[in-house]
Design a protein around this motif. Structure first.
Motif, PDB file in Angstrom:
ATOM      1  N   ARG A 111       5.119   7.293  -2.260  1.00 19.49           N
ATOM      2  CA  ARG A 111       5.797   7.002  -0.994  1.00 19.49           C
ATOM      3  C   ARG A 111       5.047   5.874  -0.295  1.00 19.49           C
ATOM      4  O   ARG A 111       3.860   5.641  -0.561  1.00 19.49           O
ATOM      5  CB  ARG A 111       5.856   8.236  -0.101  1.00 19.49           C
ATOM      6  CG  ARG A 111       4.498   8.722   0.351  1.00 19.49           C
ATOM      7  CD  ARG A 111       4.605   9.800   1.423  1.00 19.49           C
ATOM      8  NE  ARG A 111       3.314  10.349   1.775  1.00 19.49           N
ATOM      9  CZ  ARG A 111       2.427   9.780   2.573  1.00 19.49           C
ATOM     10  NH1 ARG A 111       2.680   8.612   3.112  1.00 19.49           N
ATOM     11  NH2 ARG A 111       1.273  10.369   2.839  1.00 19.49           N
ATOM     12  N   PRO A 112       5.735   5.168   0.605  1.00 20.90           N
ATOM     13  CA  PRO A 112       5.037   4.128   1.375  1.00 20.90           C
ATOM     14  C   PRO A 112       3.947   4.758   2.240  1.00 20.90           C
ATOM     15  O   PRO A 112       4.089   5.880   2.726  1.00 20.90           O
ATOM     16  CB  PRO A 112       6.132   3.533   2.257  1.00 20.90           C
ATOM     17  CG  PRO A 112       7.416   3.933   1.616  1.00 20.90           C
ATOM     18  CD  PRO A 112       7.146   5.231   0.912  1.00 20.90           C
ATOM     19  N   GLY A 118      -3.095   3.697  -2.928  1.00 25.15           N
ATOM     20  CA  GLY A 118      -3.331   2.585  -3.825  1.00 25.15           C
ATOM     21  C   GLY A 118      -2.447   1.405  -3.517  1.00 25.15           C
ATOM     22  O   GLY A 118      -1.553   1.465  -2.678  1.00 25.15           O
ATOM     23  N   GLU A 119      -2.714   0.336  -4.213  1.00 27.80           N
ATOM     24  CA  GLU A 119      -1.955  -0.902  -4.073  1.00 27.80           C
ATOM     25  C   GLU A 119      -0.986  -0.986  -5.245  1.00 27.80           C
ATOM     26  O   GLU A 119      -1.386  -0.835  -6.401  1.00 27.80           O
ATOM     27  CB  GLU A 119      -2.931  -2.076  -4.098  1.00 27.80           C
ATOM     28  CG  GLU A 119      -2.290  -3.417  -3.987  1.00 27.80           C
ATOM     29  CD  GLU A 119      -3.320  -4.528  -4.046  1.00 27.80           C
ATOM     30  OE1 GLU A 119      -3.079  -5.500  -4.779  1.00 27.80           O
ATOM     31  OE2 GLU A 119      -4.369  -4.409  -3.369  1.00 27.80           O
ATOM     32  N   PHE A 120       0.290  -1.225  -4.961  1.00 31.58           N
ATOM     33  CA  PHE A 120       1.299  -1.332  -6.012  1.00 31.58           C
ATOM     34  C   PHE A 120       1.050  -2.588  -6.825  1.00 31.58           C
ATOM     35  O   PHE A 120       0.935  -3.679  -6.285  1.00 31.58           O
ATOM     36  CB  PHE A 120       2.701  -1.355  -5.403  1.00 31.58           C
ATOM     37  CG  PHE A 120       3.783  -1.504  -6.426  1.00 31.58           C
ATOM     38  CD1 PHE A 120       4.138  -0.442  -7.236  1.00 31.58           C
ATOM     39  CD2 PHE A 120       4.430  -2.714  -6.598  1.00 31.58           C
ATOM     40  CE1 PHE A 120       5.128  -0.576  -8.191  1.00 31.58           C
ATOM     41  CE2 PHE A 120       5.426  -2.856  -7.545  1.00 31.58           C
ATOM     42  CZ  PHE A 120       5.784  -1.794  -8.352  1.00 31.58           C
ATOM     43  N   ILE A 174       0.854  -1.180   0.000  1.00 30.77           N
ATOM     44  CA  ILE A 174       0.000   0.000   0.000  1.00 30.77           C
ATOM     45  C   ILE A 174       0.892   1.233   0.000  1.00 30.77           C
ATOM     46  O   ILE A 174       1.766   1.385   0.853  1.00 30.77           O
ATOM     47  CB  ILE A 174      -0.966  -0.013   1.196  1.00 30.77           C
ATOM     48  CG1 ILE A 174      -1.889  -1.225   1.079  1.00 30.77           C
ATOM     49  CG2 ILE A 174      -1.769   1.283   1.256  1.00 30.77           C
ATOM     50  CD1 ILE A 174      -2.795  -1.446   2.248  1.00 30.77           C
ATOM     51  N   VAL A 175       0.666   2.091  -1.003  1.00 32.13           N
ATOM     52  CA  VAL A 175       1.475   3.288  -1.197  1.00 32.13           C
ATOM     53  C   VAL A 175       0.576   4.497  -1.410  1.00 32.13           C
ATOM     54  O   VAL A 175      -0.628   4.359  -1.645  1.00 32.13           O
ATOM     55  CB  VAL A 175       2.436   3.111  -2.397  1.00 32.13           C
ATOM     56  CG1 VAL A 175       3.452   2.006  -2.146  1.00 32.13           C
ATOM     57  CG2 VAL A 175       1.671   2.845  -3.679  1.00 32.13           C
ATOM     58  N   VAL A 176       1.181   5.683  -1.351  1.00 29.51           N
ATOM     59  CA  VAL A 176       0.444   6.929  -1.556  1.00 29.51           C
ATOM     60  C   VAL A 176       1.024   7.647  -2.766  1.00 29.51           C
ATOM     61  O   VAL A 176       2.239   7.884  -2.828  1.00 29.51           O
ATOM     62  CB  VAL A 176       0.521   7.830  -0.311  1.00 29.51           C
ATOM     63  CG1 VAL A 176      -0.180   9.158  -0.559  1.00 29.51           C
ATOM     64  CG2 VAL A 176      -0.069   7.130   0.894  1.00 29.51           C
ATOM     65  N   GLU A 219      -2.362   5.228   7.440  1.00 24.23           N
ATOM     66  CA  GLU A 219      -2.900   5.162   6.078  1.00 24.23           C
ATOM     67  C   GLU A 219      -3.141   3.714   5.663  1.00 24.23           C
ATOM     68  O   GLU A 219      -4.139   3.419   5.003  1.00 24.23           O
ATOM     69  CB  GLU A 219      -1.946   5.844   5.099  1.00 24.23           C
ATOM     70  CG  GLU A 219      -1.913   7.349   5.259  1.00 24.23           C
ATOM     71  CD  GLU A 219      -0.757   8.008   4.537  1.00 24.23           C
ATOM     72  OE1 GLU A 219      -0.919   9.164   4.111  1.00 24.23           O
ATOM     73  OE2 GLU A 219       0.323   7.381   4.416  1.00 24.23           O
ATOM     74  N   ARG A 220      -2.239   2.812   6.049  1.00 15.74           N
ATOM     75  CA  ARG A 220      -2.440   1.387   5.740  1.00 15.74           C
ATOM     76  C   ARG A 220      -3.673   0.844   6.443  1.00 15.74           C
ATOM     77  O   ARG A 220      -4.477   0.124   5.851  1.00 15.74           O
ATOM     78  CB  ARG A 220      -1.198   0.577   6.126  1.00 15.74           C
ATOM     79  CG  ARG A 220      -0.086   0.667   5.118  1.00 15.74           C
ATOM     80  CD  ARG A 220       0.960  -0.413   5.330  1.00 15.74           C
ATOM     81  NE  ARG A 220       1.500  -0.444   6.673  1.00 15.74           N
ATOM     82  CZ  ARG A 220       2.520   0.289   7.101  1.00 15.74           C
ATOM     83  NH1 ARG A 220       3.102   1.129   6.274  1.00 15.74           N
ATOM     84  NH2 ARG A 220       2.944   0.191   8.342  1.00 15.74           N
TER      85      ARG A 220
END
Length: 85
Positions: A61-62, A32-34, A22-24, A67-68
């Motif tokens: 960024r992670p 979103g999901e990479f 999960i990243v921003v 956020e996760r």
């Protein structure tokens, strides 16, 4: 031999995230999901499902722990409503 067509003014990301991380995307302020690498961009998928989008790696960024957690909660809620995933 010298490298050609390699931009030197853009910082390279430290590493490519694991699939599903999960990243921003800071350029769109979206979580979103990479999903993988597409040319010079990273493919991200909305947490609740839907159409993937491409983001420049320098703008990704992670996700923070909060956020996760929020993203995982959104995914579970979408599944419970049988929303698109």
């Amino acid at each position: 031999m010298t490298a050609q067509n390699v931009p030197t003014d853009r910082p390279e990301p430290a590493h490519i995230p694991e699939l599903g991380a999960i990243v921003v995307d800071t350029s769109r302020d979206r979580t979103g999901e990479f999903r993988g690498v597409v040319g010079p961009y990273w493919s991200l998928r909305p947490i609740r499902g839907g159409t993937e989008w491409e983001a420049h790696p320098a703008r990704v960024r992670p996700a923070s722990p909060a956020e996760r957690l929020s993203a995982e909660n959104a995914r579970v809620n979408a599944r419970s409503r049988r929303a698109l995933l």
